[in-house]
Design an enzyme around this catalytic site. Structure first.
Site, PDB file in Angstrom:
ATOM      1  N   SER A 135       3.694 -14.000  -4.519  1.00 38.27           N
ATOM      2  CA  SER A 135       3.636 -12.745  -4.099  1.00 38.27           C
ATOM      3  C   SER A 135       5.109 -12.452  -4.043  1.00 38.27           C
ATOM      4  CB  SER A 135       3.120 -12.608  -2.704  1.00 38.27           C
ATOM      5  OG  SER A 135       2.911 -11.134  -2.097  1.00 38.27           O
ATOM      6  N   TYR A 149       1.948  -1.261  -6.870  1.00 37.90           N
ATOM      7  CA  TYR A 149       2.435  -2.651  -6.902  1.00 37.90           C
ATOM      8  C   TYR A 149       2.281  -3.447  -5.558  1.00 37.90           C
ATOM      9  CZ  TYR A 149       5.648  -6.434  -6.918  1.00 37.90           C
ATOM     10  OH  TYR A 149       6.492  -7.762  -6.901  1.00 37.90           O
ATOM     11  N   LYS A 153       0.176  -6.559  -3.922  1.00 41.98           N
ATOM     12  CA  LYS A 153       0.779  -7.802  -3.298  1.00 41.98           C
ATOM     13  C   LYS A 153       0.359  -7.799  -1.714  1.00 41.98           C
ATOM     14  CE  LYS A 153       2.817  -9.109  -6.696  1.00 41.98           C
ATOM     15  NZ  LYS A 153       2.769 -10.308  -7.201  1.00 41.98           N
TER      16      LYS A 153
END
Length: 160
Positions: A135, A149, A153
């Protein structure tokens, strides 16, 4: 130290490439996946049978299952699976396209989930193994212009 066999996605550049090179250099075997097989040519020439590699786009779940099945069949045992493939998408949420959103989620989040689902039955059948999901701090904090994004994550953090 006993040599291990690794399965790693996203090995053409960045962390995946560095990890692959270091593992091969210490004598471990690596099943490396990339979107363009030519990216592994130099490592294949240098490390020979220690490197098993094939093309894989982690957004293609059917192909992923085939690749995982073939890697376990060819290598016999995989000790560690590293879900590394991914990328960052920079842009305000309202500025990125629908296709960019779909691709970001499919690559960074869904691809990771589908990899875990594909390898777990094989790891169970062989009596164990490890899954490492890469991650980033993006799964813990949020910065401007990285909302998609960060969403992927944070999703990875929640899945594990």
């Amino acid at each position: 130290m006993t040599n291990k066999t690794w399965f790693i996605t996203g090995t053409s550049s960045g962390f995946g490439r560095q990890l692959t090179e270091q593992l091969l250099a210490r004598g471990d075997s690596v099943a490396a996946t990339v979107r363009n097989a030519a990216a592994m040519d130099s490592l294949a020439a240098k490390y020979g049978s220690l490197l098993w590699h094939t093309e894989l786009d982690v957004t293609d779940t059917t192909r992923m299952r085939e690749v995982v099945k073939q890697a376990f069949a060819d290598l016999g045992h995989i000790d560690v699976v590293v879900s590394n493939a991914g990328y960052g998408l920079l842009g305000a949420a309202e500025e990125v396209s629908d296709d960019q959103i779909d691709r970001q989620i499919a690559t960074n989040l869904t691809g990771s989930i589908q990899l875990a689902r594909a390898v777990i039955p094989h790891l169970r059948a062989q009596g164990g193994g490890r899954i490492i999901q890469l991650s980033s701090m993006g799964g813990q904090i949020a910065l401007p212009a990285l909302s998609l994004y960060h969403a992927t994550k944070w999703g990875i953090e929640g899945f594990w």
